[in-house]
Enzyme design. Structure first.
Site, PDB file in Angstrom:
ATOM      1  N   SER A 278     -18.301   9.290   2.099  1.00  0.00           N
ATOM      2  CA  SER A 278     -17.899   7.875   2.211  1.00  0.00           C
ATOM      3  C   SER A 278     -16.837   7.511   1.172  1.00  0.00           C
ATOM      4  O   SER A 278     -15.874   6.789   1.477  1.00  0.00           O
ATOM      5  CB  SER A 278     -19.112   6.941   2.098  1.00  0.00           C
ATOM      6  OG  SER A 278     -19.870   7.235   0.949  1.00  0.00           O
ATOM      7  N   HIS A 308     -25.175  12.594   5.522  1.00  0.00           N
ATOM      8  CA  HIS A 308     -24.816  11.692   4.406  1.00  0.00           C
ATOM      9  C   HIS A 308     -25.769  10.487   4.467  1.00  0.00           C
ATOM     10  O   HIS A 308     -26.972  10.645   4.438  1.00  0.00           O
ATOM     11  CB  HIS A 308     -23.323  11.341   4.550  1.00  0.00           C
ATOM     12  CG  HIS A 308     -22.722  10.616   3.379  1.00  0.00           C
ATOM     13  ND1 HIS A 308     -23.256  10.617   2.121  1.00  0.00           N
ATOM     14  CD2 HIS A 308     -21.592   9.846   3.294  1.00  0.00           C
ATOM     15  CE1 HIS A 308     -22.509   9.897   1.306  1.00  0.00           C
ATOM     16  NE2 HIS A 308     -21.489   9.408   1.996  1.00  0.00           N
ATOM     17  N   HIS A 354     -28.522  18.788  -1.786  1.00  0.00           N
ATOM     18  CA  HIS A 354     -27.319  18.035  -2.164  1.00  0.00           C
ATOM     19  C   HIS A 354     -26.173  19.004  -2.394  1.00  0.00           C
ATOM     20  O   HIS A 354     -26.395  20.131  -2.852  1.00  0.00           O
ATOM     21  CB  HIS A 354     -27.559  17.195  -3.429  1.00  0.00           C
ATOM     22  CG  HIS A 354     -26.580  16.086  -3.570  1.00  0.00           C
ATOM     23  ND1 HIS A 354     -25.351  16.256  -4.184  1.00  0.00           N
ATOM     24  CD2 HIS A 354     -26.616  14.798  -3.146  1.00  0.00           C
ATOM     25  CE1 HIS A 354     -24.694  15.116  -4.135  1.00  0.00           C
ATOM     26  NE2 HIS A 354     -25.430  14.208  -3.503  1.00  0.00           N
ATOM     27  N   ARG A 363     -31.640   8.908  -8.663  1.00  0.00           N
ATOM     28  CA  ARG A 363     -31.807   7.735  -7.787  1.00  0.00           C
ATOM     29  C   ARG A 363     -33.153   7.826  -7.059  1.00  0.00           C
ATOM     30  O   ARG A 363     -33.761   6.811  -6.733  1.00  0.00           O
ATOM     31  CB  ARG A 363     -30.647   7.660  -6.779  1.00  0.00           C
ATOM     32  CG  ARG A 363     -29.283   7.545  -7.446  1.00  0.00           C
ATOM     33  CD  ARG A 363     -28.147   7.667  -6.437  1.00  0.00           C
ATOM     34  NE  ARG A 363     -28.164   8.950  -5.747  1.00  0.00           N
ATOM     35  CZ  ARG A 363     -27.329   9.278  -4.762  1.00  0.00           C
ATOM     36  NH1 ARG A 363     -26.416   8.414  -4.345  1.00  0.00           N
ATOM     37  NH2 ARG A 363     -27.392  10.468  -4.186  1.00  0.00           N
ATOM     38  N   ASP A 409     -32.083   9.548  -0.507  1.00  0.00           N
ATOM     39  CA  ASP A 409     -32.550   9.091   0.809  1.00  0.00           C
ATOM     40  C   ASP A 409     -34.009   9.434   1.083  1.00  0.00           C
ATOM     41  O   ASP A 409     -34.613   8.873   1.996  1.00  0.00           O
ATOM     42  CB  ASP A 409     -31.657   9.690   1.901  1.00  0.00           C
ATOM     43  CG  ASP A 409     -30.209   9.277   1.714  1.00  0.00           C
ATOM     44  OD1 ASP A 409     -29.976   8.088   1.459  1.00  0.00           O
ATOM     45  OD2 ASP A 409     -29.316  10.136   1.814  1.00  0.00           O
TER      46      ASP A 409
HETATM   47  N1  CMX Z   1     -33.146  21.446   4.913  1.00  0.00           N
HETATM   48  C1  CMX Z   1     -32.850  22.601   5.521  1.00  0.00           C
HETATM   49  N2  CMX Z   1     -31.791  23.363   5.234  1.00  0.00           N
HETATM   50  C2  CMX Z   1     -30.997  22.944   4.233  1.00  0.00           C
HETATM   51  C3  CMX Z   1     -31.255  21.766   3.509  1.00  0.00           C
HETATM   52  C4  CMX Z   1     -32.372  20.992   3.905  1.00  0.00           C
HETATM   53  N3  CMX Z   1     -32.672  19.832   3.314  1.00  0.00           N
HETATM   54  N4  CMX Z   1     -30.294  21.618   2.579  1.00  0.00           N
HETATM   55  C5  CMX Z   1     -29.466  22.662   2.714  1.00  0.00           C
HETATM   56  N5  CMX Z   1     -29.884  23.466   3.732  1.00  0.00           N
HETATM   57  C6  CMX Z   1     -29.237  24.654   4.255  1.00  0.00           C
HETATM   58  C7  CMX Z   1     -27.861  24.297   4.772  1.00  0.00           C
HETATM   59  O1  CMX Z   1     -27.941  23.714   6.076  1.00  0.00           O
HETATM   60  C8  CMX Z   1     -27.169  25.640   4.738  1.00  0.00           C
HETATM   61  O2  CMX Z   1     -27.625  26.386   5.832  1.00  0.00           O
HETATM   62  P1  CMX Z   1     -26.638  27.398   6.624  1.00  0.00           P
HETATM   63  O3  CMX Z   1     -26.160  28.370   5.608  1.00  0.00           O
HETATM   64  O4  CMX Z   1     -27.514  27.978   7.668  1.00  0.00           O
HETATM   65  O5  CMX Z   1     -25.542  26.544   7.169  1.00  0.00           O
HETATM   66  C9  CMX Z   1     -27.745  26.260   3.468  1.00  0.00           C
HETATM   67  O6  CMX Z   1     -28.997  25.575   3.230  1.00  0.00           O
HETATM   68  C10 CMX Z   1     -26.876  26.107   2.253  1.00  0.00           C
HETATM   69  O7  CMX Z   1     -26.593  24.741   2.077  1.00  0.00           O
HETATM   70  P2  CMX Z   1     -26.353  24.137   0.607  1.00  0.00           P
HETATM   71  O8  CMX Z   1     -25.166  24.829   0.043  1.00  0.00           O
HETATM   72  O9  CMX Z   1     -27.605  24.168  -0.172  1.00  0.00           O
HETATM   73  O10 CMX Z   1     -26.064  22.620   0.919  1.00  0.00           O
HETATM   74  P3  CMX Z   1     -24.706  21.925   1.385  1.00  0.00           P
HETATM   75  O11 CMX Z   1     -23.912  21.593   0.185  1.00  0.00           O
HETATM   76  O12 CMX Z   1     -24.018  22.733   2.423  1.00  0.00           O
HETATM   77  O13 CMX Z   1     -25.253  20.623   2.107  1.00  0.00           O
HETATM   78  C11 CMX Z   1     -26.541  18.680   2.380  1.00  0.00           C
HETATM   79  C12 CMX Z   1     -25.744  19.527   1.403  1.00  0.00           C
HETATM   80  C13 CMX Z   1     -26.926  17.380   1.698  1.00  0.00           C
HETATM   81  C14 CMX Z   1     -25.679  18.372   3.592  1.00  0.00           C
HETATM   82  C15 CMX Z   1     -27.809  19.469   2.787  1.00  0.00           C
HETATM   83  O14 CMX Z   1     -28.611  19.715   1.652  1.00  0.00           O
HETATM   84  C16 CMX Z   1     -28.613  18.782   3.849  1.00  0.00           C
HETATM   85  O15 CMX Z   1     -28.310  18.941   5.044  1.00  0.00           O
HETATM   86  N6  CMX Z   1     -29.673  17.971   3.470  1.00  0.00           N
HETATM   87  C17 CMX Z   1     -30.444  17.209   4.422  1.00  0.00           C
HETATM   88  C18 CMX Z   1     -29.683  15.933   4.805  1.00  0.00           C
HETATM   89  C19 CMX Z   1     -29.659  14.942   3.664  1.00  0.00           C
HETATM   90  O16 CMX Z   1     -30.655  14.644   3.047  1.00  0.00           O
HETATM   91  N7  CMX Z   1     -28.471  14.379   3.398  1.00  0.00           N
HETATM   92  C20 CMX Z   1     -28.311  13.312   2.408  1.00  0.00           C
HETATM   93  C21 CMX Z   1     -27.561  13.758   1.170  1.00  0.00           C
HETATM   94  C22 CMX Z   1     -27.389  12.603   0.202  1.00  0.00           C
HETATM   95  C23 CMX Z   1     -26.437  11.587   0.755  1.00  0.00           C
HETATM   96  O17 CMX Z   1     -25.245  11.887   0.918  1.00  0.00           O
HETATM   97  O18 CMX Z   1     -26.855  10.469   1.070  1.00  0.00           O
END
Ligand code: CMX
Length: 470
Positions: A278, A308, A354, A363, A409
């Site tokens: 964002s 996000h 994250h 937070r 979140d």
């Molecule tokens: N559940 C399951 N798998 C997860 C995970 C979770 N909560 N967090 C990361 N992973 C997975 C990723 O999908 C990725 O899988 P692939 O290699 O198969 O694609 C792997 O672990 C590595 O990811 P990462 O390097 O740890 O995390 P990223 O930086 O790529 O992604 C985020 C960060 C937030 C998108 C991810 O942790 C996620 O999808 N979390 C759940 C959604 C969420 O809570 N988002 C809110 C974030 C805060 C915000 O912006 O508001």
């Protein structure tokens, strides 16, 4: 739909520079007395020149200094860890969490002014801090509250548009569309068309940002009331009350603890440095000199994604499914099995992980502390607490998740549910109202620093292969 209280344009206490220079005494303006030293715009303007000079000198001495390396994986991997942006308002440390202008969340809870009788910081204070780098006084914060109250009225075309959206249009789509439509009011777009000198861009961008932030609670309340309160008219804005208080009244929540929660909520979601979707989207679109309304609209479209801001909705969807499928009192073994089932079906555990953080999000922690204080026996809170012990080891066991800890979140929805806000599809709108404070303060600084159009170089895989061979 009633319009909110609006003082005349002249009543806004934007003193002329001449007046400010000649007077620091009280100034009567449209029913309230204020002091020149309480004027946010003057406080901000005073910072511009010295900081421009600091950046100029820094670039002169270090413009060619390398600050990192870019790998092929970074280019395919969402630019993780790539240093490519400058953002002044906040910095996110992977192991410590967010600092707003050097202040942690507990610092802000301690130092920022509160509402009379309240314990939580006022978002107005954080906005002042983000913009100026200084902790404001109570009088300065009150001055921002009054100014936002005075700027809050929506133009009728936006109210009409909101009132005519179908009920199945997601609240975030309504929110983003209304923000884009508000750009009929843009002072920057008008000034640009009139040939404003580029050194003055920050001024109408500041004005637009203040107008926009003031109007967002009314937009958000109109959406809420249309969708969930049979189109109730938002209560009129009380210029003596703070921004969060007025918002909670507009959506019909009378419990003072919900207002306190909203003050905390709208403070902690404001800013998370510049690279999150964002913030980055707002900054990117703003770099094309799109006005703050269009820029924030872009940011809100990004916030509406499930990875996000929409994760706060997804967490509640997830918790509701857990409650339905295995019950609120599910034990750890049942929860583990459930979480593994989710992962095996190729889904993420919302609210965990994250891109930058490598520890529990502060937070999350401050919301947990709020819950421990005000709703320790709530069953949904207990479920969230149990997941806090169950989920991280499972995510670590997958061997690929870099941060197994909960983010902001994972907790916010439970608090909202406790106070009666059950409409989970709406939660990201609250995040958006708050996020505007961070991204708009950065936008004003972007224009004050004269940052250029953002245009990184992209490459094709073929070109990259050639580059690597060379
Ligand atoms: N559940 C399951 N798998 C997860 C995970 C979770 N909560 N967090 C990361 N992973 C997975 C990723 O999908 C990725 O899988 P692939 O290699 O198969 O694609 C792997 O672990 C590595 O990811 P990462 O390097 O740890 O995390 P990223 O930086 O790529 O992604 C985020 C960060 C937030 C998108 C991810 O942790 C996620 O999808 N979390 C759940 C959604 C969420 O809570 N988002 C809110 C974030 C805060 C915000 O912006 O508001």
């Amino acid at each position: 739909m009633a319009m909110c209280t609006q003082l005349s344009k002249k009543s806004l206490f934007l003193l002329s520079k001449a007046k400010l220079a000649s007077s620091t005494g009280p100034v009567a303006a449209a029913g309230f007395v204020r002091h020149a030293s309480d004027d946010l715009k003057s406080a901000f303007e005073a910072k511009i020149g010295p900081f421009q000079a600091e950046v100029k000198a820094f670039r002169q001495s270090h413009g060619n200094t390398k600050v990192g390396e870019i790998t092929v994986d970074m280019m395919y991997g969402g630019m993780r860890g790539m240093k490519g942006l400058v953002t002044e308002t906040s910095v996110l440390d992977p192991d410590e969490g967010i600092r707003f202008r050097g202040f942690t969340i507990p610092d802000c809870q301690d130092k920022l002014p509160k509402a009379p009788g309240g314990q939580e910081p006022l978002p107005e204070g954080l906005f002042w801090l983000l913009l100026t780098g200084e902790i404001p006084t109570e009088a300065q914060v009150q001055s921002v509250s009054k100014e936002w109250a005075a700027r809050a009225a929506l133009p009728s075309h936006v109210v009409n548009m909101l009132n005519n959206f179908p009920a199945n249009l997601h609240p975030m789509s309504q929110f983003a569309a209304a923000i884009a439509a508000l750009n009929s009011e843009s002072k920057f777009a008008k000034a640009y068309a009139d040939g404003l000198h580029k050194s003055k861009y920050w001024d109408p961008v500041y004005e637009d940002s203040m107008d926009l932030i003031a109007k967002l609670p009314v937009v958000a309340a109109t959406i809420y009331n249309n969708l969930y309160r049979d189109g109730a008219t938002p209560a009129p804005i009380d210029p003596e009350k703070d921004w969060a208080h007025n918002f909670t009244q507009m959506i019909g929540y009378q419990d003072p603890m919900f207002t306190e929660l909203m003050r905390l909520y709208l403070t902690i979601h404001t800013d998370h440095e510049g690279g999150n979707v964002s913030a980055h989207a707002t900054h990117l679109v703003g770099s094309a000199l799109s006005d703050p309304y269009l820029s924030l609209c872009a940011g809100m479209c990004g916030l509406a994604g499930p990875l996000h801001g929409l994760a706060n909705q997804e967490v509640l969807v997830f918790l509701s499914k857990v409650a339905k499928d295995i019950g609120l009192d599910a034990n750890d073994e049942q929860l583990k099995e459930y979480v593994w089932g989710l992962l095996k079906s190729g889904q993420v555990v919302p609210g965990y992980g994250h891109a930058v953080l490598r520890k529990t999000d502060p937070r999350y922690t401050c919301q947990r502390e709020f819950a421990l204080k005000h709703l320790p026996d709530d069953k949904l809170f207990k479920l969230v607490s149990n997941l806090y012990s169950v989920v991280p080891p499972i995510l670590m066991e997958t061997g690929k998740v870099k941060n197994p800890w909960p983010n902001v979140d994972a907790h916010s929805g439970v608090l909202l549910q406790y106070y009666g806000m059950k409409e989970m599809n709406y939660y990201t709108v609250l995040f958006g109202v708050s996020r505007a404070l961070g991204v708009c303060s950065s936008l004003v600084w972007d224009r004050a620093l004269g940052l250029p159009l953002e245009r990184p170089k992209s490459m094709s895989t073929e070109g990259l292969k050639k580059l690597v061979k060379a």
